[in-house]
Write a protein that holds these residues in place. Structure first.
Motif, short mmCIF file in Angstrom:
data_model
loop_
_atom_site.label_atom_id
_atom_site.label_comp_id
_atom_site.label_asym_id
_atom_site.label_seq_id
_atom_site.Cartn_x
_atom_site.Cartn_y
_atom_site.Cartn_z
N ALA A 129 0.84 -1.20 0.00
CA ALA A 129 0.00 0.00 0.00
C ALA A 129 0.87 1.25 0.00
CB ALA A 129 -0.93 -0.01 1.21
N ARG A 130 1.92 1.27 0.81
CA ARG A 130 2.83 2.41 0.87
C ARG A 130 3.53 2.64 -0.46
NH1 ARG A 130 8.07 3.57 1.30
NH2 ARG A 130 8.76 1.41 1.35
N LEU A 131 4.03 1.54 -1.06
CA LEU A 131 4.75 1.66 -2.33
C LEU A 131 3.81 2.05 -3.46
CD1 LEU A 131 7.13 -1.40 -1.92
CD2 LEU A 131 7.77 1.02 -1.87
N GLY A 132 2.58 1.52 -3.46
CA GLY A 132 1.59 1.90 -4.48
C GLY A 132 1.31 3.39 -4.44
N LYS A 133 1.16 3.96 -3.24
CA LYS A 133 0.93 5.40 -3.09
C LYS A 133 2.13 6.20 -3.57
CE LYS A 133 -2.28 5.08 0.76
NZ LYS A 133 -2.46 5.25 2.20
N ALA A 134 3.32 5.60 -3.49
CA ALA A 134 4.55 6.27 -3.93
C ALA A 134 4.79 6.12 -5.43
CB ALA A 134 5.74 5.73 -3.14
N GLY A 135 3.84 5.47 -6.13
CA GLY A 135 3.95 5.33 -7.58
C GLY A 135 4.74 4.13 -8.07
N ALA A 153 4.33 -10.55 -2.43
CA ALA A 153 3.91 -9.61 -3.46
C ALA A 153 5.14 -9.33 -4.31
CB ALA A 153 3.38 -8.31 -2.84
N GLN A 154 4.91 -8.81 -5.52
CA GLN A 154 6.04 -8.46 -6.37
C GLN A 154 5.83 -7.05 -6.92
OE1 GLN A 154 7.11 -11.41 -9.30
NE2 GLN A 154 7.04 -13.06 -7.79
N ILE A 155 6.94 -6.30 -6.93
CA ILE A 155 6.94 -4.94 -7.45
C ILE A 155 8.03 -4.84 -8.51
CG2 ILE A 155 6.08 -3.97 -5.28
CD1 ILE A 155 8.99 -3.06 -4.69
N ARG A 156 8.06 -3.70 -9.19
CA ARG A 156 9.11 -3.45 -10.18
C ARG A 156 9.84 -2.19 -9.78
NH1 ARG A 156 8.59 -1.25 -16.20
NH2 ARG A 156 7.77 0.42 -14.95
N ASP A 157 11.16 -2.22 -9.87
CA ASP A 157 11.92 -1.01 -9.55
C ASP A 157 11.75 0.01 -10.67
OD1 ASP A 157 13.71 -1.77 -11.58
OD2 ASP A 157 15.38 -2.16 -10.23
N ASN A 158 12.55 1.05 -10.69
CA ASN A 158 12.41 2.10 -11.69
C ASN A 158 12.85 1.66 -13.09
OD1 ASN A 158 15.17 2.02 -10.77
ND2 ASN A 158 15.49 3.92 -11.88
N GLY A 159 13.42 0.49 -13.21
CA GLY A 159 13.87 -0.02 -14.50
C GLY A 159 13.05 -1.22 -14.92
N ARG A 160 13.66 -2.40 -14.84
CA ARG A 160 12.98 -3.61 -15.29
C ARG A 160 13.11 -4.76 -14.30
NH1 ARG A 160 16.80 -7.35 -18.00
NH2 ARG A 160 18.81 -6.52 -17.49
#
Length: 180
Positions: A129-135, A153-160
């Motif tokens: 939730a925190r990371l989603g709000k941070a874009g 859960a899995q996220i993506r950094d600013n690249g790939r």
């Protein structure tokens, strides 16, 4: 020039090359001295990623995931930085190529097929939730693994790069904020 001056000059050149690498070598020694755990139990460790957006990537890991910069240096054709979070060491290397966009993926950039980094967190839902709000791009929303051991859960950094977040469910003692 005397023989002694020549040797001194050679030693000075050697030290100039070796001294900037000492922080990275020390970080590597810390990682190598970490205890070995069973493959089924994710623990703090190390990972290395490559990026053409070096400064942006270092700032992303510091700002979004709370890593701290241990050291940075020029490394031949690019730069290299070592960051740390809860005992986990991440090496970021500057790549000399542009990542190719992929129209079938989030934001037009293909994420790695498997996570390159796995981070233990105390609450996956709160972190997502925190990371989603941070874009931050959320690639997989929080879900329990079939055996009930972890919520992931899995996220993506600013690249790939795909990053997995894991919260231990069956034994809270598996989460160690200091990576031990």
């Amino acid at each position: 020039m005397k023989a002694g001056q020549s040797n001194f000059s050679k030693w000075r050149q050697c030290l100039r090359r070796v001294l900037p690498a000492i922080p990275l070598l020390l970080a590597g020694l810390v990682a190598l001295s970490a205890p070995v755990h069973a493959a089924s139990e994710p623990r703090s460790g190390t990972a290395s990623i490559r990026t053409p957006d070096f400064d942006e990537t270092v700032a992303w890991y510091e700002g979004k995931l709370g890593f701290r910069l241990l050291g940075s240096r020029n490394a031949g054709p690019g730069r290299r930085a070592v960051l740390e979070r809860s005992g986990f060491l991440l090496e970021i290397n500057e790549a000399d190529h542009i990542l190719q966009p992929d129209s079938d993926t989030t934001a037009g950039i293909a994420a790695t097929k498997v996570p390159v980094v796995t981070l233990l967190v105390s609450d996956v839902d709160r972190e997502v939730a925190r990371l989603g709000k941070a874009g931050v791009d959320i690639l997989q929303p929080p879900q329990d693994e079939l055996d009930g051991t972890y919520r992931t859960a899995q996220i993506r950094d600013n690249g790939r790069h795909r990053i997995e977040l894991r919260e231990p469910l069956d034994d809270p003692a598996r989460f160690h904020p200091q990576g031990r």
